[in-house]
Enzyme design. Sequence first.
Site: not given
Length: 555
Positions: A71, A73, A94, A105, A273, A301, A381, A409
Amino acid sequence: MKNDIEIAQEAKMLPIAQIAQGLGLGEDDIELYGKYKAKVSLDVWEKVKKQPSGKLILVTAITPTPAGEGKTTTTVGLGQALNRVGKKAVIALREPSLGPSFGIKGGAAGGGYAQVVPMEDINLHFTGDIHAVTTAHNLLAAMLDNHLHQGNHLNIDPRQVVLRRVMDLNERALRNIVLGLGGKINGVPRESGFDISVASEVMAALCLATDLMNLKERFKRIVAAYTYDGKPVTADDLKAAGAMALLMKDAIKPNLVQTLENTPAFIHGGPFANIAHGANSIMATRLGLKLADYTVTEAGFGADLGAEKFMDIVCRYGDMKPDAIVLVATIRALKNHGGVPKQLLNEINMQALEEGAANLEKHLENIQKYGVPVVVALNEFPTDTQEEIDLIIKKCSALGAQVSLSQVWEKGGAGGEDLARMVIRAAEAPNAYKPLYDLDLPLKAKIEKICTEIYGADGVSYASDADKQLKRFTEMGYGQLPVCIAKTQYSLSDNADLKGRPRGFTVTIREAKLSAGAGFIVALTGTIMTMPGLGKTPAAEMIDIKADGEIVGLF
């Protein structure tokens, strides 16, 4: 391919004064924190507030999985892509907390060729904002305990002190403590505990404030304790709000950095969040709207948490609305929601993808309740097949949503140009934004509307404590506040083990907390913790610094 930190360390950053200049900001408008970081003066808002606002794009995601969705990224890559297709864009994110950075994380600066830099600084102490939040919060706690020690003229009941202390690390051993031990000279013994700093009401107030004086007024309203006869005791009663605001005089200024492609990025504030409201500061977002054609921000999230709170809390206090929403998903994550373990996600499994896609469909349905155009960003991917991609496109098309294949990415902004063009079209489409609930609904009705309509629950049950607390808050005059539900991020339900699109469940509200300064009621579900713990092998074990100053292991 190089890892994130290697890519970030090779970035060709421009002096931050040059980035500011591209936004129309002069040297008197920024305060330098070294060569590549700056704070934006509060005076800038007075100069630009009457200018037309640009478009606001909100990035959210499906329910998180160990496979990752990308997200942040996507947010960074979309900002870069918008600039590539001829739009003046900024992003607003944030600030990462040290807890996740050293825990499980990891950091929160994007990934691959869609990162904000200097990445190491952003993920570590940055400009000290979270330290300021921690200190302002703990000053209030210290003044409360000192008041108890010095005679307790406000008649505070030590058993009804609701303010805990905070620190910006994962520390389970401090969740529940006894303080004031060691004799009369060391204060009044009582039970308490620690939360993580980003769960502090001070952090939430910072991110919902519109200026320093508004922040001070929010601090005044923070309820820290109750008296023996049940009356609230605020930071204003303890004469703490002024000193707290003073400690925030620099932290309230938005931080300006850049992406790998030199797109301006405001990174300011960082409420969780799953515990708090999960969005960067209103001040940073609205500044971006005045300085650029497009401001791309994200909500923490999945859309059931950050996006719901953005739409129902942030938009209200910030007097803003998204012009378009981007919902991020990956085929790997959807297969995980369909029951495939992480180690087998590279294998084709159309049945699992079909089942897992229900999670994406539910989030799409939820976003559409708010009346804002939505685009699905499917992060590609190498293992994705055309058959799998076609299935997701078909599912989204059935719900009236377009899908863009994103490669930010791997390729940075160049990998998001199709997404950027799709977002531009969506932002020009009719927008019928409306919050999910009216503020004049009773607190329980607001909670139940979120739980049934957004989470998909059959109903809500309340522990006796939560029932009493909600009734008490209503009687105190706080019934018209919005609600902020603290819930696991790993499921649409309040049970982290229920993947995909759970059905036939009931959400249990075990506790309710008043955040009068921030301006919402927190309803805690399940076993959600306001102080995380470290895992068996915390990321901190792999993080190090070499003799030449090179940082390793941060990602």
